[in-house]
Design a protein around this motif. Structure first.
Motif, short mmCIF file in Angstrom:
data_model
loop_
_atom_site.label_atom_id
_atom_site.label_comp_id
_atom_site.label_asym_id
_atom_site.label_seq_id
_atom_site.Cartn_x
_atom_site.Cartn_y
_atom_site.Cartn_z
N PHE A 28 0.82 -1.21 0.00
CA PHE A 28 0.00 0.00 0.00
C PHE A 28 0.86 1.27 0.00
CE2 PHE A 28 -2.21 -3.47 2.05
CZ PHE A 28 -3.39 -3.51 1.32
N ASP B 231 -0.61 4.29 2.26
CA ASP B 231 -2.06 4.49 2.23
C ASP B 231 -2.67 3.67 3.37
OD1 ASP B 231 -4.69 4.91 1.70
OD2 ASP B 231 -4.65 4.18 -0.37
N THR B 232 -2.76 4.27 4.55
CA THR B 232 -3.21 3.53 5.73
C THR B 232 -4.68 3.12 5.64
OG1 THR B 232 -3.67 5.64 6.83
CG2 THR B 232 -1.51 4.63 7.22
N GLU B 233 -5.51 3.94 4.99
CA GLU B 233 -6.93 3.58 4.89
C GLU B 233 -7.12 2.32 4.07
OE1 GLU B 233 -9.39 6.73 3.58
OE2 GLU B 233 -8.89 8.09 5.23
N ALA B 234 -6.45 2.23 2.92
CA ALA B 234 -6.55 1.03 2.09
C ALA B 234 -5.96 -0.18 2.80
CB ALA B 234 -5.85 1.27 0.76
N ARG B 235 -4.82 0.05 3.51
CA ARG B 235 -4.21 -1.06 4.24
C ARG B 235 -5.13 -1.58 5.33
NH1 ARG B 235 0.11 0.50 8.55
NH2 ARG B 235 -1.90 1.11 9.45
N ALA C 6 -8.35 -1.31 5.58
CA ALA C 6 -9.54 -1.94 5.00
C ALA C 6 -9.23 -3.37 4.55
CB ALA C 6 -10.05 -1.12 3.82
N ARG C 7 -8.05 -3.54 3.96
CA ARG C 7 -7.68 -4.89 3.52
C ARG C 7 -7.44 -5.81 4.71
NH1 ARG C 7 -8.59 -8.18 -0.66
NH2 ARG C 7 -6.82 -9.57 -1.11
#
Length: 738
Positions: A141, A157-161, A163-164
């Motif tokens: 990410f 990208d902490t939000e994408a990380r 969420a995953r």
């Protein structure tokens, strides 16, 4: 005040209790009308939903107050732990609150333990976090910054990380639930017998070490990568030591103050638990105070202290997990499912034994499976019983699962109404809460001295479980620990206790002649009673036979010689240079003369049972017909051997053949072997054991019956000849043969 006013006031105080009684009555009527089914269907439904067995008869007056106090106390404790353990699971803190609500609510309907507190747990959260980090590492990410083109401008990208990682934790929880449901419906609750108490305690102590080291970076306010796999503890510790120069002093001060305060509160609660009506809720006090200080002083902005961050108000809508991730998670799910169930059922059995009720292991598997499977659709990660919360729930007067139900409602209230209040909470405070809660697990190190005194094998299981789990990681460590525990079982069957039994005079009781010498346990004349507390199968059948021969000092097989050093006499055969010169009649008199060309076999102490034996005499290599002095032994005539099979749990074809073979060998020297107390008659028949010379007549229900048979079979025996008579007879025999 008039009489009518007094009565109205009195009834107004009783109104809530009357309302609860009526509600309970209506629920009971509904249940029993709904359950007007066939007996089998009713039994299945009651076993699947245990709440139907206890809720209709719930004693409101006796239990309700205790359950309310216990539920509120547990809920207050569950809030900060849910936030803290979410960090261990590598998901945003709010998902710890979701996990503290849905599974706890479901367990009220399906669980059988009245005192365990279901929800987040440090060990399981750490295992979940390890899988989430592996499947969604930070490197996946990293994106380029808008104002740069070099790799050094990459940002995370902490939000994408996050969420995953939530997706990974959710689908893993779904798979864990399916595995537990399958094991429960297949009645596989017995699998926990392979997770012995020393193994579980060593494993959880190692998990506590993992958790403690993982929280150091939050306590110090530094940023380090998260490691997993073998030596992950050492790598994490090295990374923390390297990052010490970047320590956030403000975060350290806040964290240490919280640790000291929580430790003092725990000490007070433990010391004055008999005087305090409820334990002091130190964790929620710390959370409220530190949140207020953080918000008032703006420590996140001014001192760069990491905080919990955004907590959305309300519950998220249900969603189907991403099943495309399943193939990579199956092995991890099995380990987590087994550990989760093992921890939960261990605590449940402790409280059930203390309060005098029973828990169903298979139903507990189903309950945990339902909690995990259904909750995975509501964004929760895997749960199990918490040791610290369960102790609080039990000590504050909790009587039934209603306490857990009320605790979950308290969490729901926070999530729906005031969850945003905890957004300024420093992460170092959550790390302090986790570290202090690990104190109980680290106290398990006290097991080592006790196990050293009681059982070295169990100590070895504890130590191997701890070291393997620390160095190899929790997943591989658990596998190694289980394998080692199974090896100890094999070792125990390879080295059982082997004893000769003797009768306590005039009792018909038979005990170890060495251990019970003070009560005059003595061997029966002419009879050896052999006992070994092990089963007889391919792995130890030879060891059993060798132990039998050693104990009764009858046969010794070595190289090409077959020396029958029997207490009735000694025969040598099986080699062209060694031939017997005494007939069977002389053999019964305890004397053997041998002619040898070459050296005679040497009999050591083990073969002669430590008894002195006369030498065979001087040999002249020039003379092929040397005469030797007779080999004499004590005048002890053994005519029967009894094998005590009372401790033999199973026997396979290899073991049956070994026993049958040794019975035939002893029969050659007129020694009968019989079996006593054998619980394996059907197995022996299936193995075709009773054929030929071995018949059912050699099987007896008890040792005493076998002894009476052997004594009756032999009867009085004639006195043995003197040594001079033996020498004379055999000298004549040798001369005639030459």
């Amino acid at each position: 005040m008039s009489w009518h006013q007094n009565r109205a006031t009195s009834n107004s105080h009783k109104f809530p209790l009357i309302l609860l009684k009526k509600a309970n009555c209506y629920i009971s009527c509904f249940f029993f009308s709904f359950l007007n089914l066939q007996p089998i269907g009713k039994t299945i439904l009651f076993s699947f939903l245990p709440i139907l067995t206890w809720l209709p008869s719930y004693p409101v007056r006796q239990y309700l107050f205790g359950d309310v106090v216990s539920g509120l106390s547990t809920g207050v404790m569950q809030l900060p732990q849910g936030l803290a353990y979410a960090l261990l699971a590598a998901v945003p803190p709010v998902y710890g609150l979701y996990t503290s609500f849905y599974p706890v609510l479901l367990y009220t309907f399906f669980g059988t333990s009245k005192h365990t507190s279901i929800g987040t747990f440090a060990v399981i959260s750490l295992m979940i976090g390890g899988v989430a980090v592996r499947e969604a590492p930070d490197s996946m990410f990293s994106v380029s910054a808008s104002n740069g083109t070099n790799e050094t401008d990459a940002v995370l990208d902490t939000e994408a990380r996050d969420a995953r990682r939530v997706e990974v934790a959710v689908i893993l929880t779904c798979l864990v639930g399916l595995i537990q449901l399958a094991l429960g419906f297949l009645r596989f609750g017995f699998v926990t017998i392979y997770l012995t108490e020393p193994l579980v305690r060593g494993f959880t102590t190692a998990a506590a070490a993992h958790v403690f080291i993982s929280q150091l970076k939050y306590l110090l306010g530094i940023r380090t990568p998260r490691f997993r796999g073998p030596l992950s503890v050492i790598k994490s510790l090295v990374a923390v030591l390297i990052g010490i120069p970047t320590t956030n002093v403000t975060a350290v001060i806040i964290g240490l103050l919280c640790i000291v305060f929580l430790f003092m509160i725990k000490t007070i609660n433990d010391r004055f638990k008999d005087k305090l009506p409820v334990p002091i809720p130190g964790e929620i006090i710390v959370v409220i105070i530190s949140t207020g200080i953080s918000y008032g002083l703006q420590i996140s902005d001014k001192y760069e202290v990491d905080i919990v961050g955004k907590i959305p108000t309300g519950l998220l809508p249900p969603a189907v997990p991403d099943f495309s991730l399943l193939p990579n998670l199956f092995t991890d799910a099995i380990a987590i499912a087994v550990v989760s169930f093992s921890v939960s059922i261990s605590l449940a059995k402790i409280f059930a034994l203390k309060h005098g009720y029973s828990v169903d292991g298979n139903q507990e598997l189903i309950a945990l499976g339902m909690c995990n499977f259904v909750s995975s659709f509501f964004h929760c990660f895997t749960i199990t019983s918490s040791m610290s919360r369960s102790l609080v729930q039990e000590s504050t007067g909790g009587k039934t699962q209603i306490a857990g139900f009320l605790a979950s409602l308290m969490v729901l209230l926070v999530v729906v109404a005031i969850g945003f209040v905890f957004q300024p909470l420093p992460q170092t405070v959550l790390a302090a809460i986790v570290m202090v809660n690990l104190l109980g697990m680290f106290k398990q190190l006290r097991d080592i001295p006790g196990l050293w005194r009681m059982s070295r094998i169990e100590l070895a299981i504890w130590v191997v479980s701890f070291i393997a789990s620390v160095l190899l990681g929790l997943d591989f460590g658990l596998l190694v620990a289980v394998g080692f525990a199974i090896l100890t079982v094999i070792y125990r069957t390879q080295s059982p206790k082997k004893i000769i039994l003797g009768e306590i005079p005039n009792t018909g009781l038979y005990c170890d002649v060495d251990e019970y010498a003070e009560v005059m346990a003595s061997e029966c004349t002419g009879i050896k009673i052999f006992h070994s507390n092990t089963s007889i199968y391919f792995a130890n059948s030879d060891l059993y036979i060798n132990a039998l021969r050693k104990k009764v000092n009858s046969f010794w097989l070595s190289g090409q010689f077959r020396v029958l050093t029997f207490l009735k006499g000694t025969t040598a055969g099986g080699n062209s240079n060694l031939r017997p010169l005494c007939p069977k009649a002389d053999l019964e008199q305890g004397v053997t003369e041998m002619i040898l060309s070459g050296s005679a076999p040497q009999l050591d102490d083990e073969q002669t049972n430590g008894k002195a034996v006369e030498p065979l005499g001087d040999s002249d290599p020039e003379d092929t017909h040397n005469l030797h002095k007779p080999l004499l032994q004590e005048n002890i005539n053994i005519h029967s051997i009894i094998l005590d099979f009372s401790a033999v749990n199973f026997i396979d074809s290899v073991g049956a053949k070994a026993i049958k073979s040794v019975m035939k060998e002893y029969a050659e020297v007129d020694v009968q072997i019989v079996l006593a107390g054998c619980p394996l008659l059907a197995d022996l028949r299936r193995l075709q054991f009773f054929e030929g010379t071995v018949t059912l007549d050699l099987l007896f229900p008890s040792i005493h019956d076998a002894v009476l048979h052997c004594q009756h079979r032999v009867g009085p025996r004639p006195p043995s000849p003197t040594k001079r008579e033996c020498c004379s007879d055999h000298q004549t025999l040798v001369e005639s043969c030459c």
